[in-house]
Write an enzyme that holds these catalytic residues in place. Structure first.
Site, mmCIF file in Angstrom:
data_model
loop_
_atom_site.group_PDB
_atom_site.id
_atom_site.type_symbol
_atom_site.label_atom_id
_atom_site.label_comp_id
_atom_site.label_asym_id
_atom_site.label_seq_id
_atom_site.Cartn_x
_atom_site.Cartn_y
_atom_site.Cartn_z
ATOM 1 N N HIS A 161 39.785 17.082 45.995
ATOM 2 C CA HIS A 161 39.845 18.246 46.882
ATOM 3 C C HIS A 161 38.658 19.175 46.626
ATOM 4 O O HIS A 161 38.730 20.100 45.824
ATOM 5 C CB HIS A 161 41.163 18.987 46.620
ATOM 6 C CG HIS A 161 41.556 19.947 47.688
ATOM 7 N ND1 HIS A 161 42.870 20.103 48.081
ATOM 8 C CD2 HIS A 161 40.845 20.810 48.441
ATOM 9 C CE1 HIS A 161 42.931 21.024 49.030
ATOM 10 N NE2 HIS A 161 41.702 21.473 49.255
ATOM 11 N N ASP B 149 43.101 20.350 55.784
ATOM 12 C CA ASP B 149 43.194 21.378 54.752
ATOM 13 C C ASP B 149 42.583 22.696 55.190
ATOM 14 O O ASP B 149 41.529 22.740 55.813
ATOM 15 C CB ASP B 149 42.505 20.921 53.470
ATOM 16 C CG ASP B 149 42.709 21.926 52.353
ATOM 17 O OD1 ASP B 149 43.866 22.129 51.958
ATOM 18 O OD2 ASP B 149 41.717 22.524 51.908
ATOM 19 N N HIS C 56 48.210 20.370 53.702
ATOM 20 C CA HIS C 56 48.183 21.776 53.287
ATOM 21 C C HIS C 56 49.524 22.364 53.719
ATOM 22 O O HIS C 56 49.727 22.669 54.885
ATOM 23 C CB HIS C 56 47.002 22.490 53.964
ATOM 24 C CG HIS C 56 46.956 23.964 53.739
ATOM 25 N ND1 HIS C 56 45.957 24.563 53.000
ATOM 26 C CD2 HIS C 56 47.745 24.973 54.165
ATOM 27 C CE1 HIS C 56 46.162 25.876 52.975
ATOM 28 N NE2 HIS C 56 47.237 26.149 53.683
ATOM 29 N N ASN D 209 44.386 30.260 48.648
ATOM 30 C CA ASN D 209 45.476 29.764 49.481
ATOM 31 C C ASN D 209 45.841 28.345 49.053
ATOM 32 O O ASN D 209 44.991 27.450 49.125
ATOM 33 C CB ASN D 209 45.055 29.772 50.946
ATOM 34 C CG ASN D 209 46.210 29.555 51.890
ATOM 35 O OD1 ASN D 209 47.369 29.543 51.490
ATOM 36 N ND2 ASN D 209 45.901 29.380 53.164
ATOM 37 N N ASP E 46 40.171 22.103 44.372
ATOM 38 C CA ASP E 46 40.104 22.945 45.572
ATOM 39 C C ASP E 46 38.906 23.882 45.475
ATOM 40 O O ASP E 46 38.977 25.062 45.825
ATOM 41 C CB ASP E 46 41.396 23.734 45.794
ATOM 42 C CG ASP E 46 41.495 24.298 47.211
ATOM 43 O OD1 ASP E 46 40.624 23.993 48.045
ATOM 44 O OD2 ASP E 46 42.449 25.064 47.480
ATOM 45 N N HIS F 41 32.156 30.450 48.614
ATOM 46 C CA HIS F 41 31.957 31.368 49.733
ATOM 47 C C HIS F 41 30.745 32.255 49.468
ATOM 48 O O HIS F 41 30.540 32.712 48.334
ATOM 49 C CB HIS F 41 33.176 32.262 49.943
ATOM 50 C CG HIS F 41 34.367 31.548 50.500
ATOM 51 N ND1 HIS F 41 34.415 31.071 51.788
ATOM 52 C CD2 HIS F 41 35.559 31.224 49.934
ATOM 53 C CE1 HIS F 41 35.583 30.490 52.000
ATOM 54 N NE2 HIS F 41 36.290 30.559 50.890
ATOM 55 N N PHE G 23 39.552 33.154 51.669
ATOM 56 C CA PHE G 23 40.357 32.498 50.637
ATOM 57 C C PHE G 23 39.488 31.524 49.837
ATOM 58 O O PHE G 23 38.676 30.798 50.413
ATOM 59 C CB PHE G 23 41.488 31.680 51.275
ATOM 60 C CG PHE G 23 42.573 32.491 51.920
ATOM 61 C CD1 PHE G 23 43.592 33.038 51.158
ATOM 62 C CD2 PHE G 23 42.594 32.679 53.302
ATOM 63 C CE1 PHE G 23 44.622 33.755 51.752
ATOM 64 C CE2 PHE G 23 43.619 33.394 53.905
ATOM 65 C CZ PHE G 23 44.634 33.945 53.131
ATOM 66 N N GLY G 24 39.698 31.471 48.524
ATOM 67 C CA GLY G 24 39.106 30.386 47.758
ATOM 68 C C GLY G 24 38.318 30.831 46.553
ATOM 69 O O GLY G 24 37.867 31.977 46.455
#
Length: 427
Positions: free
Chosen positions: A52, A146, A173, A278, A305, A309, A323-324
């Site tokens: 992921h 996802d 997801h 998330n 995951d 960003h 998110f992330g």
């Protein structure tokens, strides 16, 4: 170049030398003219495999590229990563999947395996080109929307039926949009109420997990649950795995992220958008359940995951930020820190062997023995490393581990016989 790796501790169990020929395969004797790597005090594991990863290319090369993400992966001990489909344009055609695969080959640092979208444009309505992506040079076998849930049960059923024909898997997801909408960003509970943040209840994950395992059972297909985050989901998975083993014609697998194994929702009290992810960070009781499930095999794998960003997407008020968080370079150390009693053999199982099996990567996650491709990582088990986000190979800096000290350090990574990381730096 041929290699001789001396004095490595294989899975932390026994000391041995490893020999790699110039074709990148482990052999049973030292090749002539080989380079020697002194691995005294280092643990040898099969190269890590990430189910992921968000590499952002094409479309958001300001946040990450296949090359920069491959560099980060190699530094983290990875020899294969699965690149998620929520790029721009979406990886929902054979041509798009092949292009990502080609970019990975050009980078040459890890195996970059594209994940295909389940639905066109991630819209949740019409199936993407699942068969064509599978038959392409990229050989796509894992499909996921996802970032979005395939919330229509009929569409999910059709996807499971379609991939069954070629042994594919649908990675979900799990987020019921009627229970946790697009603004939901904090575990629903005392903290979300006190901070005034939109709640993301665990039940929004659990109802989708429960529905999807029943759909997999009904269709006789394979479902994979991405980034499991709640104790309730663990309960459903434990039941479903027992049923699947009894029935023998369907399967369910699951992954957990490093951040859900260590961080808790209390970190959101400072409104730091670095911790916006998330599914959201959960309370300690969920973290404890996830650790136990990973240890006993209810959860099969650790997946990062990794979600880079750009600053202009992340540095906002909490509710408006993307998110992330990053994860590739730190995953092994975080897992070792979160679960220090996990044996090296079990760590290899959850970070290499099981992910490779789920993804259908036959040359990854192999035993370190003659005949296996030389994908491996050498780890200093006793090193303590303080994470510096500015030292990352990623193009982004949304790193929740900045300033934290984690246990163990990747010293060397070998991909197909090529040393990609030497002494903790890109070779």
């Amino acid at each position: 170049m041929a290699l001789v790796i001396t004095g490595a501790s294989l899975l932390g169990e026994r000391t041995a030398d490893l020999f790699v020929d110039d074709a990148g395969v482990l052999v049973d004797s030292a090749p002539a003219g080989a380079e020697t790597i002194d691995a005294d005090g280092l643990v040898a594991l099969p190269g890590l495999v990430d189910l992921h990863t968000h590499l952002r290319e094409p479309g958001r090369e300001d946040a990450e590229t296949v090359l920069s993400g491959s560099r980060a992966a190699a530094l983290g001990g990875y020899t294969a990563v699965l690149a998620m489909a929520n790029t721009s344009p979406v990886t929902d055609t054979a041509e798009a999947a092949t292009r990502v695969w080609e970019l990975g080959r050009e980078a040459g640092l890890v195996h970059v395996q594209p994940v295909g979208a389940v639905t066109r444009g991630l819209a949740g309505e019409e199936l993407a080109e699942l068969g064509l992506m599978h038959r392409s040079r990229a050989g796509v076998s894992v499909f996921s929307d996802d970032g979005k849930c395939v919330h229509d049960a009929r569409v999910m059923r059709r996807a499971l039926e379609y991939v069954k024909a070629f042994g594919g898997v649908v990675s979900q997801h799990s987020q019921d949009p009627d229970l946790a909408g697009p603004t939901a960003c904090c575990h629903e509970g005392e903290v979300s109420g006190r901070l005034g943040l939109p709640g993301w209840p665990g039940i929004a994950e659990e109802v989708i997990v429960a529905r999807d395992v029943m759909l997999a059972r009904h269709t006789g297909s394979r479902v994979h649950v991405a980034h499991v985050s709640t104790a309730g989901s663990v309960e459903v998975l434990r039941w479903a795995k027992a049923q699947a083993e009894r029935d023998g014609h369907w399967s369910v697998t699951a992954e957990v992220t490093p951040h859900h194994l260590l961080l808790t929702t209390d970190l959101l009290t400072g409104y730091d958008p670095t911790y916006k992810v998330n599914p959201p960070l959960r309370p300690q009781e969920d973290v404890d359940a996830l650790r136990a499930a990973l240890a006993d095999g209810t959860i099969d794998a650790v997946a990062t995951d990794h979600a880079p960003h750009a600053r202009h997407d992340k540095e906002h008020a909490f509710v408006d930020a993307a998110f992330g968080m990053l994860g590739l370079e730190t995953a092994l150390g975080v897992v070792r820190t979160a679960m220090p009693d996990l044996s090296w053999a079990d760590l290899a199982r959850v970070m290499s062997v099981a992910p490779a099996r789920i993804a259908g990567l036959a040359d990854q996650g192999r035993a370190l023995e003659p005949g296996s491709p030389a994908h491996l990582v050498l780890v200093d088990p006793d090193a303590s490393v303080t994470v510096d986000r500015d030292a990352s190979a990623s193009l982004s800096r949304n790193n929740p581990w900045h300033g934290r000290t984690v246990t163990s350090h990747v010293v060397h990574t070998v991909f197909g016989g090529r040393v990609t990381v030497r002494d903790g730096a890109l070779a």
